[in-house]
Motif scaffolding. Structure first.
Motif, PDB file in Angstrom:
ATOM      1  N   ASP A 184       5.116  26.377 -19.167  1.00 58.50           N
ATOM      2  CA  ASP A 184       4.336  25.174 -18.861  1.00 58.50           C
ATOM      3  C   ASP A 184       3.868  25.237 -17.407  1.00 58.50           C
ATOM      4  O   ASP A 184       4.044  24.296 -16.638  1.00 58.50           O
ATOM      5  CB  ASP A 184       5.176  23.920 -19.112  1.00 58.50           C
TER       6      ASP A 184
ATOM      7  N   ASN B  86       3.580  21.100 -12.061  1.00 63.24           N
ATOM      8  CA  ASN B  86       4.923  21.669 -12.192  1.00 63.24           C
ATOM      9  C   ASN B  86       5.248  22.677 -11.090  1.00 63.24           C
ATOM     10  O   ASN B  86       6.247  23.384 -11.173  1.00 63.24           O
ATOM     11  CB  ASN B  86       5.099  22.331 -13.561  1.00 63.24           C
TER      12      ASN B  86
ATOM     13  N   ASP C  53      10.135  21.534 -14.458  1.00 62.87           N
ATOM     14  CA  ASP C  53       9.875  21.290 -15.882  1.00 62.87           C
ATOM     15  C   ASP C  53      10.181  22.532 -16.724  1.00 62.87           C
ATOM     16  O   ASP C  53       9.286  23.191 -17.240  1.00 62.87           O
ATOM     17  CB  ASP C  53       8.429  20.832 -16.073  1.00 62.87           C
ATOM     18  N   TRP C  54      11.457  22.799 -16.919  1.00 64.64           N
ATOM     19  CA  TRP C  54      11.897  24.050 -17.515  1.00 64.64           C
ATOM     20  C   TRP C  54      12.252  23.961 -18.997  1.00 64.64           C
ATOM     21  O   TRP C  54      12.748  24.931 -19.558  1.00 64.64           O
ATOM     22  CB  TRP C  54      13.108  24.570 -16.738  1.00 64.64           C
ATOM     23  N   GLU C  55      12.024  22.829 -19.654  1.00 64.56           N
ATOM     24  CA  GLU C  55      12.508  22.756 -21.040  1.00 64.56           C
ATOM     25  C   GLU C  55      11.761  23.689 -21.977  1.00 64.56           C
ATOM     26  O   GLU C  55      12.239  23.998 -23.062  1.00 64.56           O
ATOM     27  CB  GLU C  55      12.470  21.319 -21.565  1.00 64.56           C
TER      28      GLU C  55
END
Length: 198
Positions: free
Chosen positions: A101, A106, A116-118
């Motif tokens: 992402d 980010n 934002d690592w999900e």
């Protein structure tokens, strides 16, 4: 993730299930450095030092070395949707581990942190930097800087699939996400250039 990928430190996590769904909550340290942009799409110039670009290159190189069975973008999606949205038939897909992402909201600056690592998983080679490039299109000098810094990936046969995949996702989302609707014409023009070169 290796230390060369600057990211917020994970302070704790909790998994739970309810109503046949599984959930995970993650608590990260506060990031004091602001994002480069408040929107994923860059609308103004980004004054970033050369060291920022070097740190990003190093971070993405280190992320690519991480082994995982997770997928950020499924192959069946790529094989079905990329030809539908770009008209380009696909051959082999080269895979790598990606942030998943990578856009301007980010990334922090002038000190780099990736947030934002999900969604980190495997993706086609070039997918991360293609996303950054496409989200830069409204600011041509920054878009050109992305292509210059990542010329070893963008414009290569392996990286082409990553570019077409990222383009497809934006074009597909344009009907429901306003900032992608505003970006869609530029992405279509870019896809046209990519396809014409092949």
């Amino acid at each position: 993730m290796p230390p060369a990928a600057p990211r917020p430190r994970l302070l704790g996590l909790r998994d739970w299930s309810a109503d046949r769904w599984s959930y995970r909550g993650e608590l990260y340290e506060i990031v004091e450095t602001p994002p480069v942009a408040m929107s994923p799409v860059l609308c103004d110039g980004a004054k970033l030092p050369d060291s920022w670009w070097e740190d990003l290159q190093q971070a993405l190189d280190q992320i690519a070395l991480v082994r995982t069975d997770r997928q950020a973008v499924r192959e069946e999606y790529i094989r079905r949707r990329v030809p539908e949205f770009t008209g380009f038939p696909l051959g082999d897909i080269a895979w790598t581990t990606a942030h998943g992402d990578l856009h301007w909201a980010n990334l922090t600056g002038p000190a780099l942190t990736l947030m934002d690592w999900e969604g980190w998983d495997t993706a086609p080679v070039g997918y991360d930097v293609a996303n950054l490039y496409l989200h830069s299109l409204p600011v041509p000098d920054v878009a050109e800087r992305v292509r210059k810094e990542f010329a070893h990936v963008l414009g290569t046969p392996a990286g082409l699939v990553g570019e077409l995949t990222a383009s497809t996702e934006i074009l597909q989302a344009a009907t429901r996400v306003p900032f992608y609707a505003a970006l869609a014409d530029r992405v279509r023009q870019h896809v046209g250039r990519l396809v014409a070169l092949r």
